[in-house]
Design a protein around this motif. Structure first.
Motif, short mmCIF file in Angstrom:
data_model
loop_
_atom_site.label_atom_id
_atom_site.label_comp_id
_atom_site.label_asym_id
_atom_site.label_seq_id
_atom_site.Cartn_x
_atom_site.Cartn_y
_atom_site.Cartn_z
N ALA A 122 3.29 4.90 -16.11
CA ALA A 122 4.63 4.74 -15.50
C ALA A 122 5.71 5.06 -16.53
O ALA A 122 6.71 5.72 -16.21
CB ALA A 122 4.80 3.32 -14.97
N GLN A 123 5.50 4.63 -17.76
CA GLN A 123 6.47 4.94 -18.83
C GLN A 123 6.53 6.44 -19.09
O GLN A 123 7.61 7.01 -19.22
CB GLN A 123 6.11 4.19 -20.11
N ARG A 124 5.37 7.09 -19.16
CA ARG A 124 5.34 8.54 -19.42
C ARG A 124 6.03 9.31 -18.29
O ARG A 124 6.75 10.28 -18.54
CB ARG A 124 3.90 9.02 -19.61
N ARG A 125 5.80 8.90 -17.05
CA ARG A 125 6.46 9.58 -15.92
C ARG A 125 7.97 9.42 -15.99
O ARG A 125 8.71 10.36 -15.69
CB ARG A 125 5.93 9.04 -14.60
N THR A 126 8.42 8.25 -16.38
CA THR A 126 9.87 8.01 -16.52
C THR A 126 10.43 8.86 -17.65
O THR A 126 11.49 9.48 -17.50
CB THR A 126 10.14 6.51 -16.77
N GLU A 127 9.72 8.92 -18.77
CA GLU A 127 10.15 9.76 -19.89
C GLU A 127 10.21 11.22 -19.48
O GLU A 127 11.18 11.93 -19.80
CB GLU A 127 9.18 9.59 -21.07
N LYS A 128 9.19 11.67 -18.77
CA LYS A 128 9.13 13.08 -18.34
C LYS A 128 10.33 13.41 -17.45
O LYS A 128 10.96 14.46 -17.60
CB LYS A 128 7.82 13.35 -17.60
N ALA A 129 10.67 12.50 -16.54
CA ALA A 129 11.82 12.72 -15.66
C ALA A 129 13.12 12.75 -16.46
O ALA A 129 13.99 13.58 -16.22
CB ALA A 129 11.88 11.63 -14.59
#
Length: 191
Positions: A122-129
């Motif tokens: 979830a953190q990685r997806r937020t960072e990617k966005a």
């Protein structure tokens, strides 16, 4: 007013406006990032802030609530509430310390450990966005700027402790201000 002084005045105004806008954007970005991450965590059955506790315990299981609060930069009552909610959800368990029965230690349960991968995802997806479309050099420059801003704010916080939180200091400060014949320093502006 001379053209030189007018340009200098406009430059100062523009700089102040830019600084205010930058801080407003930093605050808005922080809110948006937290909202985005919170939505992803909610899909996992977690609430905002619980991810930090789970990851802190993943790094070092068996911490006191105070240790967790310190590592996350929050107050102990906030962590106590979060730990209570995580315990009710079955993600952590609380046990008395074997060395000091007055001390409570917090441990991840198997269910809590199962959430670690999902929290990081979830953190990685937020960072990617958040960083979509930015080049590596842009991200590095942004990191440098944000680190400088954080250091500046941190220095100002440690250099000027809130005297009003201590009643004796508050009385002393009020007495000093009443006795000080010089103009209020906050009335002058600095860039």
């Amino acid at each position: 007013m001379s053209a030189k002084n007018k340009n200098k005045s406009e430059s100062r105004k523009t700089k102040k406006q830019g600084q205010a806008e930058a801080l407003a954007l930093v605050n808005q970005l922080a809110r948006n990032v937290r909202t985005s991450l919170s939505r992803r965590l909610l899909d996992l059955g977690l609430y905002a802030g619980q991810d930090g506790v789970i990851l802190a315990l993943d790094a070092r299981d068996g911490q006191t609530p105070g240790m967790i609060a310190t590592s996350l930069g929050v107050k102990a009552p906030t962590i106590t509430k979060t730990i209570g909610r995580l315990a009710a959800q079955g993600f952590v368990r609380r046990e008395g310390s074997p060395d000091d029965g007055r001390m409570m230690l917090v441990y991840l349960t198997d269910s809590g450990r199962d959430q670690i991968k999902s929290v990081r995802k979830a953190q990685r997806r937020t960072e990617k966005a958040a960083f979509a479309g930015l080049k590596k050099k842009d991200v590095l420059a942004l990191l440098d700027l944000l680190a400088t801003m954080d250091a500046n704010i941190g220095a100002s916080l440690s250099a000027a402790p809130d005297a009003t939180s201590d009643p004796l200091k508050k009385v002393a400060l009020e007495s000093y201000e009443d006795a000080d014949p010089t103009p209020d320093a906050s009335a002058s502006s600095t860039d």
